[in-house]
Design a protein around this motif. Structure first.
Motif, PDB file in Angstrom:
ATOM      1  N   GLN A 191     -37.829   3.557 -13.386  1.00  0.00           N
ATOM      2  CA  GLN A 191     -38.654   3.259 -12.224  1.00  0.00           C
ATOM      3  C   GLN A 191     -39.420   1.947 -12.404  1.00  0.00           C
ATOM      4  OE1 GLN A 191     -38.620   4.759  -9.341  1.00  0.00           O
ATOM      5  NE2 GLN A 191     -40.169   3.419  -8.482  1.00  0.00           N
ATOM      6  N   GLY A 192     -40.026   1.772 -13.556  1.00  0.00           N
ATOM      7  CA  GLY A 192     -40.739   0.524 -13.822  1.00  0.00           C
ATOM      8  C   GLY A 192     -39.806  -0.672 -13.866  1.00  0.00           C
ATOM      9  N   GLN A 193     -38.610  -0.479 -14.445  1.00  0.00           N
ATOM     10  CA  GLN A 193     -37.643  -1.573 -14.509  1.00  0.00           C
ATOM     11  C   GLN A 193     -37.111  -1.913 -13.123  1.00  0.00           C
ATOM     12  OE1 GLN A 193     -35.076   0.478 -17.261  1.00  0.00           O
ATOM     13  NE2 GLN A 193     -36.848   0.727 -18.615  1.00  0.00           N
ATOM     14  N   TYR A 194     -36.903  -0.897 -12.288  1.00  0.00           N
ATOM     15  CA  TYR A 194     -36.495  -1.113 -10.896  1.00  0.00           C
ATOM     16  C   TYR A 194     -37.563  -1.897 -10.138  1.00  0.00           C
ATOM     17  CZ  TYR A 194     -35.703   0.185  -5.986  1.00  0.00           C
ATOM     18  OH  TYR A 194     -35.535   0.160  -4.623  1.00  0.00           O
ATOM     19  N   LEU A 195     -38.822  -1.484 -10.276  1.00  0.00           N
ATOM     20  CA  LEU A 195     -39.904  -2.176  -9.584  1.00  0.00           C
ATOM     21  C   LEU A 195     -40.108  -3.585 -10.132  1.00  0.00           C
ATOM     22  CD1 LEU A 195     -42.525   0.711  -9.242  1.00  0.00           C
ATOM     23  CD2 LEU A 195     -41.178  -0.341  -7.419  1.00  0.00           C
ATOM     24  N   GLY A 196     -39.919  -3.751 -11.438  1.00  0.00           N
ATOM     25  CA  GLY A 196     -40.021  -5.090 -12.008  1.00  0.00           C
ATOM     26  C   GLY A 196     -39.014  -6.034 -11.398  1.00  0.00           C
ATOM     27  N   GLY A 197     -37.763  -5.567 -11.256  1.00  0.00           N
ATOM     28  CA  GLY A 197     -36.742  -6.389 -10.612  1.00  0.00           C
ATOM     29  C   GLY A 197     -37.073  -6.673  -9.161  1.00  0.00           C
ATOM     30  N   ALA A 198     -37.631  -5.671  -8.462  1.00  0.00           N
ATOM     31  CA  ALA A 198     -37.981  -5.850  -7.049  1.00  0.00           C
ATOM     32  C   ALA A 198     -39.124  -6.852  -6.889  1.00  0.00           C
ATOM     33  CB  ALA A 198     -38.359  -4.504  -6.443  1.00  0.00           C
ATOM     34  N   ILE A 199     -40.135  -6.753  -7.738  1.00  0.00           N
ATOM     35  CA  ILE A 199     -41.287  -7.669  -7.638  1.00  0.00           C
ATOM     36  C   ILE A 199     -40.863  -9.101  -7.902  1.00  0.00           C
ATOM     37  CG2 ILE A 199     -43.465  -8.286  -8.739  1.00  0.00           C
ATOM     38  CD1 ILE A 199     -43.903  -5.233  -9.167  1.00  0.00           C
ATOM     39  N   VAL A 200     -40.080  -9.310  -8.945  1.00  0.00           N
ATOM     40  CA  VAL A 200     -39.599 -10.667  -9.235  1.00  0.00           C
ATOM     41  C   VAL A 200     -38.709 -11.165  -8.108  1.00  0.00           C
ATOM     42  CG1 VAL A 200     -38.112 -12.012 -10.774  1.00  0.00           C
ATOM     43  CG2 VAL A 200     -39.808 -10.444 -11.737  1.00  0.00           C
ATOM     44  N   ALA A 201     -37.868 -10.301  -7.563  1.00  0.00           N
ATOM     45  CA  ALA A 201     -36.957 -10.719  -6.493  1.00  0.00           C
ATOM     46  C   ALA A 201     -37.715 -11.128  -5.239  1.00  0.00           C
ATOM     47  CB  ALA A 201     -35.982  -9.585  -6.170  1.00  0.00           C
ATOM     48  N   VAL A 202     -38.783 -10.416  -4.889  1.00  0.00           N
ATOM     49  CA  VAL A 202     -39.512 -10.766  -3.677  1.00  0.00           C
ATOM     50  C   VAL A 202     -40.266 -12.082  -3.869  1.00  0.00           C
ATOM     51  CG1 VAL A 202     -41.759  -9.624  -4.029  1.00  0.00           C
ATOM     52  CG2 VAL A 202     -40.724  -9.652  -1.762  1.00  0.00           C
ATOM     53  N   ILE A 203     -40.704 -12.346  -5.087  1.00  0.00           N
ATOM     54  CA  ILE A 203     -41.393 -13.612  -5.355  1.00  0.00           C
ATOM     55  C   ILE A 203     -40.405 -14.784  -5.298  1.00  0.00           C
ATOM     56  CG2 ILE A 203     -42.669 -14.931  -7.083  1.00  0.00           C
ATOM     57  CD1 ILE A 203     -43.835 -12.244  -8.065  1.00  0.00           C
ATOM     58  N   ILE A 235     -42.067  -6.202   0.076  1.00  0.00           N
ATOM     59  CA  ILE A 235     -42.538  -5.035  -0.673  1.00  0.00           C
ATOM     60  C   ILE A 235     -44.021  -4.859  -0.414  1.00  0.00           C
ATOM     61  CG2 ILE A 235     -43.089  -6.292  -2.802  1.00  0.00           C
ATOM     62  CD1 ILE A 235     -41.939  -3.903  -4.356  1.00  0.00           C
ATOM     63  N   SER A 236     -44.452  -3.630  -0.269  1.00  0.00           N
ATOM     64  CA  SER A 236     -45.861  -3.332  -0.027  1.00  0.00           C
ATOM     65  C   SER A 236     -46.384  -2.453  -1.144  1.00  0.00           C
ATOM     66  CB  SER A 236     -46.035  -2.625   1.323  1.00  0.00           C
ATOM     67  OG  SER A 236     -45.487  -1.311   1.263  1.00  0.00           O
ATOM     68  N   THR A 237     -47.713  -2.320  -1.192  1.00  0.00           N
ATOM     69  CA  THR A 237     -48.290  -1.452  -2.218  1.00  0.00           C
ATOM     70  C   THR A 237     -47.864  -0.005  -1.996  1.00  0.00           C
ATOM     71  OG1 THR A 237     -50.310  -1.230  -0.882  1.00  0.00           O
ATOM     72  CG2 THR A 237     -50.275  -2.959  -2.555  1.00  0.00           C
ATOM     73  N   ILE A 252     -44.884   4.939  -3.835  1.00  0.00           N
ATOM     74  CA  ILE A 252     -44.104   6.130  -3.479  1.00  0.00           C
ATOM     75  C   ILE A 252     -42.644   6.042  -3.894  1.00  0.00           C
ATOM     76  CG2 ILE A 252     -45.620   6.544  -1.506  1.00  0.00           C
ATOM     77  CD1 ILE A 252     -43.344   5.594   0.308  1.00  0.00           C
ATOM     78  N   SER A 253     -42.191   4.872  -4.321  1.00  0.00           N
ATOM     79  CA  SER A 253     -40.790   4.732  -4.706  1.00  0.00           C
ATOM     80  C   SER A 253     -40.467   5.632  -5.895  1.00  0.00           C
ATOM     81  CB  SER A 253     -40.489   3.280  -5.071  1.00  0.00           C
ATOM     82  OG  SER A 253     -39.186   3.147  -5.597  1.00  0.00           O
ATOM     83  N   ASN A 254     -39.283   6.255  -5.871  1.00  0.00           N
ATOM     84  CA  ASN A 254     -38.900   7.147  -6.983  1.00  0.00           C
ATOM     85  C   ASN A 254     -37.419   7.048  -7.337  1.00  0.00           C
ATOM     86  OD1 ASN A 254     -37.764   8.397  -4.781  1.00  0.00           O
ATOM     87  ND2 ASN A 254     -38.432  10.457  -5.329  1.00  0.00           N
ATOM     88  N   LEU A 255     -36.725   5.985  -6.885  1.00  0.00           N
ATOM     89  CA  LEU A 255     -35.291   5.876  -7.137  1.00  0.00           C
ATOM     90  C   LEU A 255     -34.978   5.799  -8.626  1.00  0.00           C
ATOM     91  CD1 LEU A 255     -34.117   3.450  -4.297  1.00  0.00           C
ATOM     92  CD2 LEU A 255     -33.806   5.924  -4.455  1.00  0.00           C
ATOM     93  N   GLY A 256     -35.885   5.211  -9.393  1.00  0.00           N
ATOM     94  CA  GLY A 256     -35.660   5.159 -10.837  1.00  0.00           C
ATOM     95  C   GLY A 256     -35.674   6.529 -11.477  1.00  0.00           C
TER      96      GLY A 256
END
Length: 401
Positions: A123-135, A308-310, A315-319
């Motif tokens: 989950q953290g790795q998924y969100l890390g990729g998403a945060i970097v991608a949106v930036i 991406i929003s806070t 609430i994301s749980n795909l990881g």
């Protein structure tokens, strides 16, 4: 070389019923690898059906039929009318979009499992990729689309890999258990993302007045090959996920790295004695596992979310669903694909948009999905339990004889 003879019980006689069943069961599992996952899924759905009956008094097969339709699988039926087919096509596109992310988060767990590690940090790795991608997707808007997409995917993948690599490094050098370190990293990533995009945060889109990021530029969006791009059509990230499945299989079965990873997973002490670097494989296994989850987050941002929003972060749980995918799929490439498709269909088919309130209360639908996921995790070791009980039965019969 001659195979060893079965070990007879006292008096030279075996316990034929127990032994025969164990051998047949083991042969079936080794021959296809399908029996245990299928039994696990069947048990999970049966217990889910029991929950449906108790909570609503309705027949479970009617609810499962509606979930099947809500996931878009009736698109494959040639006899449905055009209006139904159009609706089914859209639903199937949403199912496959979710399946794309679940394939990759499932691989993030499965690859670590192959090395004897439990990567609970998908989950953290998924969100890390998403945060970097949106930036990165928001910046560099003047870059050519191909380079922009490539750069964003590569950096998103690297973000997930580095986050998992930290846990792998700690495991390799300090013996820190990967479950503890990955859980801690999950929370670090979650609250870092909330800080970045919260109201008046450093990367919040101030023009919206909401805790949300800027949208990625049009040049960074993944092309859609099926459906309407304005209505979340199916993007080419699906083929990236299929390519990741092939890559996963090839690394594990056709490379020296894969041999080392599997050897350490089987027995780290024997591997160390045989000259294989256990520490190196711990780090590489987690690094590669994290790259799968990182690119999943990047693909979701570039493929259909675009921001991406806070709230998304919290609430994301795909990881976490990827854990159930890997367990149900027995860490095999085909199994992960089928497990991801199953859970993707459940998540789409139980959405309030797809499930008729008269069939099943929408407010309970997502809970049904979570229940089935939990049952899969609970019963994923059922085959091991059956074999253990039968071996115990054989030993007790032998002792009694």
């Amino acid at each position: 070389m001659r195979a060893p003879e079965p070990d007879p019980g006292p008096g030279g006689e075996e316990a034929p019923e127990a032994t025969g069943f164990v051998e047949r069961y083991s042969l079936a599992q080794q021959a296809s690898g399908l029996l245990a996952p299928v039994l696990t899924a069947v048990i999970a759905f049966l217990l889910g059906g029991l929950v449906i009956v108790v909570s609503t008094g309705k027949a479970p097969w009617g609810v499962y039929r509606e979930i099947f339709k809500g996931a878009g699988f009736d698109w494959f039926f040639p006899w449905v009318d055009q209006a139904t087919r159009d609706s089914a096509a859209f639903n199937l596109q949403q199912t496959l979009i979710t399946t794309t992310a679940l394939i990759l988060t499932g691989l993030a767990v499965a690859f670590a499992f192959k090395c004897g590690l439990f990567n609970i940090g998908g989950q953290g790795q998924y969100l890390g990729g998403a945060i970097v991608a949106v930036i990165i997707g928001w910046q560099f808007s003047g870059m050519t689309p191909f380079l922009h997409v490539t750069l964003t995917l590569v950096l998103g993948t690297l973000a997930g890999a580095l986050l998992a690599g930290i846990a792998g490094f700690l495991k390799a050098t300090r013996g820190t258990h990967e479950v503890i370190s990955t859980i801690m990293i999950n929370w670090i990533v979650i609250w870092t993302g909330v800080f970045l995009f919260t109201l008046e945060g450093p990367l919040q889109n101030a023009s919206t007045g909401s805790p949300i990021s800027h949208d990625v530029s049009d040049g960074a969006k993944l092309p859609v090959f099926w459906g309407d791009p304005l209505l979340q059509g199916l993007h080419i990230g699906f083929f990236i996920a299929i390519g990741a499945l092939v890559t996963y299989w090839m690394i594990l079965n056709r490379t020296t790295l894969g041999y080392g990873v599997r050897a350490v997973g089987f027995n780290p002490e024997a591997s160390r004695y045989g000259g294989i670097s256990v520490a190196r494989n711990y780090f590489l296994a987690m690094f590669i596992a994290g790259s799968f989850a990182g690119i999943a987050g990047a693909i979701d941002i570039l493929g259909w979310q675009y921001r991406i929003s806070t709230g998304d972060i919290l609430i994301s749980n795909l990881g976490f669903v990827g854990i159930a995918v890997a367990l149900l799929g027995r860490n095999s490439a085909v199994g992960v694909f089928l497990g991801a498709l199953l859970f993707g269909a459940l998540l789409t088919g139980t959405s309030t948009r797809n499930l008729d309130p008269e069939t099943f209360p929408p407010e309970l639908a997502s809970n049904l999905t979570v229940i089935i996921q939990g049952m899969v995790v609970l019963f994923v070791g059922a085959d091991v339990l059956v074999l253990w009980l039968l071996r115990k039965l054989r030993l007790s019969r032998s002792a009694a004889a």
